[in-house]
Design a protein around this motif. Structure first.
Motif, PDB file in Angstrom:
ATOM      1  N   ARG A 237     -19.226 -21.894  29.734  1.00  0.00           N
ATOM      2  CA  ARG A 237     -19.230 -21.508  28.533  1.00  0.00           C
ATOM      3  C   ARG A 237     -18.137 -21.817  27.647  1.00  0.00           C
ATOM      4  N   ALA A 238     -16.955 -22.288  28.253  1.00  0.00           N
ATOM      5  CA  ALA A 238     -16.049 -22.922  27.506  1.00  0.00           C
ATOM      6  C   ALA A 238     -16.350 -24.223  26.781  1.00  0.00           C
ATOM      7  N   GLU A 239     -16.812 -25.003  27.607  1.00  0.00           N
ATOM      8  CA  GLU A 239     -17.219 -26.489  27.156  1.00  0.00           C
ATOM      9  C   GLU A 239     -18.099 -26.533  26.058  1.00  0.00           C
ATOM     10  N   ALA A 240     -19.323 -25.334  26.507  1.00  0.00           N
ATOM     11  CA  ALA A 240     -20.359 -25.457  25.355  1.00  0.00           C
ATOM     12  C   ALA A 240     -19.816 -24.919  24.098  1.00  0.00           C
ATOM     13  N   GLN A 241     -19.109 -23.871  24.012  1.00  0.00           N
ATOM     14  CA  GLN A 241     -18.596 -23.311  22.659  1.00  0.00           C
ATOM     15  C   GLN A 241     -17.814 -24.300  22.033  1.00  0.00           C
ATOM     16  N   ALA A 242     -16.857 -24.934  22.700  1.00  0.00           N
ATOM     17  CA  ALA A 242     -16.090 -26.219  22.159  1.00  0.00           C
ATOM     18  C   ALA A 242     -16.876 -27.015  21.459  1.00  0.00           C
ATOM     19  N   ALA A 243     -18.142 -27.414  21.928  1.00  0.00           N
ATOM     20  CA  ALA A 243     -18.814 -28.445  21.214  1.00  0.00           C
ATOM     21  C   ALA A 243     -19.932 -27.688  20.432  1.00  0.00           C
ATOM     22  N   GLY A 244     -19.864 -26.422  20.323  1.00  0.00           N
ATOM     23  CA  GLY A 244     -20.667 -25.998  19.069  1.00  0.00           C
ATOM     24  C   GLY A 244     -22.089 -25.444  19.842  1.00  0.00           C
ATOM     25  N   HIS A 245     -22.173 -25.414  20.943  1.00  0.00           N
ATOM     26  CA  HIS A 245     -23.308 -24.954  21.528  1.00  0.00           C
ATOM     27  C   HIS A 245     -23.313 -23.651  22.138  1.00  0.00           C
ATOM     28  N   ASP A 246     -24.431 -22.795  22.330  1.00  0.00           N
ATOM     29  CA  ASP A 246     -24.693 -21.759  22.962  1.00  0.00           C
ATOM     30  C   ASP A 246     -24.728 -22.077  24.340  1.00  0.00           C
ATOM     31  N   LEU A 247     -24.723 -21.142  25.407  1.00  0.00           N
ATOM     32  CA  LEU A 247     -24.831 -21.385  26.785  1.00  0.00           C
ATOM     33  C   LEU A 247     -25.725 -20.392  27.238  1.00  0.00           C
ATOM     34  N   ALA A 248     -26.746 -20.525  28.221  1.00  0.00           N
ATOM     35  CA  ALA A 248     -27.619 -19.584  29.003  1.00  0.00           C
ATOM     36  C   ALA A 248     -27.332 -20.076  30.282  1.00  0.00           C
ATOM     37  N   PHE A 249     -26.847 -19.047  31.102  1.00  0.00           N
ATOM     38  CA  PHE A 249     -26.463 -19.352  32.674  1.00  0.00           C
ATOM     39  C   PHE A 249     -27.163 -18.276  33.454  1.00  0.00           C
ATOM     40  N   HIS A 250     -27.928 -18.894  34.524  1.00  0.00           N
ATOM     41  CA  HIS A 250     -28.821 -18.188  35.557  1.00  0.00           C
ATOM     42  C   HIS A 250     -28.823 -18.693  36.729  1.00  0.00           C
ATOM     43  N   GLN A 251     -28.711 -17.739  37.679  1.00  0.00           N
ATOM     44  CA  GLN A 251     -28.984 -18.066  39.240  1.00  0.00           C
ATOM     45  C   GLN A 251     -30.221 -17.100  39.687  1.00  0.00           C
ATOM     46  N   THR A 252     -30.984 -18.230  40.564  1.00  0.00           N
ATOM     47  CA  THR A 252     -31.982 -17.263  41.491  1.00  0.00           C
ATOM     48  C   THR A 252     -32.377 -17.808  42.736  1.00  0.00           C
ATOM     49  N   ASN A 253     -32.849 -17.056  43.469  1.00  0.00           N
ATOM     50  CA  ASN A 253     -32.986 -17.453  45.236  1.00  0.00           C
ATOM     51  C   ASN A 253     -34.415 -17.744  44.981  1.00  0.00           C
ATOM     52  N   ALA A 254     -35.100 -17.668  44.088  1.00  0.00           N
ATOM     53  CA  ALA A 254     -36.813 -17.491  44.102  1.00  0.00           C
ATOM     54  C   ALA A 254     -37.391 -18.791  43.532  1.00  0.00           C
ATOM     55  N   GLU A 255     -38.044 -19.510  44.022  1.00  0.00           N
ATOM     56  CA  GLU A 255     -38.442 -20.545  43.515  1.00  0.00           C
ATOM     57  C   GLU A 255     -39.291 -20.491  42.129  1.00  0.00           C
ATOM     58  N   HIS A 256     -40.221 -19.226  42.317  1.00  0.00           N
ATOM     59  CA  HIS A 256     -41.105 -18.971  41.104  1.00  0.00           C
ATOM     60  C   HIS A 256     -40.060 -18.571  39.901  1.00  0.00           C
ATOM     61  N   GLU A 257     -39.104 -17.892  40.046  1.00  0.00           N
ATOM     62  CA  GLU A 257     -38.170 -17.481  39.031  1.00  0.00           C
ATOM     63  C   GLU A 257     -37.743 -18.734  38.506  1.00  0.00           C
ATOM     64  N   MET A 258     -37.103 -19.679  39.145  1.00  0.00           N
ATOM     65  CA  MET A 258     -36.645 -21.031  38.602  1.00  0.00           C
ATOM     66  C   MET A 258     -37.800 -21.610  38.008  1.00  0.00           C
ATOM     67  N   VAL A 259     -38.835 -21.749  38.079  1.00  0.00           N
ATOM     68  CA  VAL A 259     -39.996 -22.408  37.343  1.00  0.00           C
ATOM     69  C   VAL A 259     -40.020 -21.624  35.981  1.00  0.00           C
ATOM     70  N   ASP A 260     -40.190 -20.414  36.274  1.00  0.00           N
ATOM     71  CA  ASP A 260     -40.174 -19.652  35.040  1.00  0.00           C
ATOM     72  C   ASP A 260     -39.115 -19.872  34.105  1.00  0.00           C
ATOM     73  N   LEU A 261     -37.725 -20.021  34.533  1.00  0.00           N
ATOM     74  CA  LEU A 261     -36.670 -20.346  33.739  1.00  0.00           C
ATOM     75  C   LEU A 261     -36.622 -21.472  32.948  1.00  0.00           C
ATOM     76  N   ILE A 262     -37.201 -22.609  33.767  1.00  0.00           N
ATOM     77  CA  ILE A 262     -37.186 -23.775  33.267  1.00  0.00           C
ATOM     78  C   ILE A 262     -38.246 -24.133  32.010  1.00  0.00           C
ATOM     79  N   GLN A 263     -39.517 -23.416  32.477  1.00  0.00           N
ATOM     80  CA  GLN A 263     -40.664 -23.408  31.709  1.00  0.00           C
ATOM     81  C   GLN A 263     -40.080 -22.897  30.037  1.00  0.00           C
ATOM     82  N   ALA A 264     -39.197 -21.813  30.177  1.00  0.00           N
ATOM     83  CA  ALA A 264     -38.841 -21.023  29.107  1.00  0.00           C
ATOM     84  C   ALA A 264     -37.749 -21.903  28.003  1.00  0.00           C
ATOM     85  N   ALA A 265     -37.175 -22.775  29.029  1.00  0.00           N
ATOM     86  CA  ALA A 265     -36.200 -23.482  28.249  1.00  0.00           C
ATOM     87  C   ALA A 265     -36.777 -24.873  28.037  1.00  0.00           C
ATOM     88  N   ARG A 266     -38.075 -25.239  28.215  1.00  0.00           N
ATOM     89  CA  ARG A 266     -38.691 -26.787  28.075  1.00  0.00           C
ATOM     90  C   ARG A 266     -38.619 -27.314  26.787  1.00  0.00           C
TER      91      ARG A 266
END
Length: 148
Positions: free
Chosen positions: A37-66
């Motif tokens: 978050r500190a790195e992103a903000q220093a460069a003027g970016h927002d940061l979305a940070f996620h963790q999942t143990n479920a493969e289908h949730e990871m796919v959903d997260l990536i698709q939402a950010a694609r």
């Protein structure tokens, strides 16, 4: 802001700080998020940070950010070796993708750990630099976006 950098974390990374500290260190996922978050903000970016143990949730997260993301940082963890749906979702991204591994996957005890299927679609890889690899990945994406 210059866009959102998405950081995705795969299975068991929620246990950083507890899990095999001799390999992964003592920093927690919350520590990594704060660093990113500190790195992103220093460069003027927002940061979305996620963790999942479920493969289908990871796919959903990536698709939402694609589309429209400044970039993606992903530590696929165990998804690195057989999660073809995650690989396919990454192929849909229209932004830089940096794969991060806390340990040096090429020096691990089992040969299979050195062969991430994600490598074929990512822009670059950071492996073996500990949790600092995340900050470097975020910084690299910000640098790429600056260059246009």
């Amino acid at each position: 802001m210059a866009g959102t950098i998405h950081v995705f974390n795969g299975p068991n990374l929620n246990l950083l700080g507890e899990r095999e500290p001799e390999i992964y260190g003592h920093d927690t996922l919350a520590d990594i998020e704060a660093m990113c978050r500190a790195e992103a903000q220093a460069a003027g970016h927002d940061l979305a940070f996620h963790q999942t143990n479920a493969e289908h949730e990871m796919v959903d997260l990536i698709q939402a950010a694609r589309r429209g993301a400044a970039g993606v940082v992903i530590n696929p963890a165990a998804f690195s070796y057989a999660a073809y749906p995650v690989l396919d979702a990454l192929k849909l991204c229209d932004c830089p993708i940096v794969e991060v591994h806390i340990s040096n996957i090429h020096r691990r005890e089992a040969e299979w750990r050195s062969k991430s299927i994600m490598t074929q679609v990512v822009t670059g890889i950071v492996s073996g630099l500990g949790v600092h690899g995340y900050a470097l990945a975020v910084r690299h994406i910000a640098w790429l976006r600056e260059r246009g």
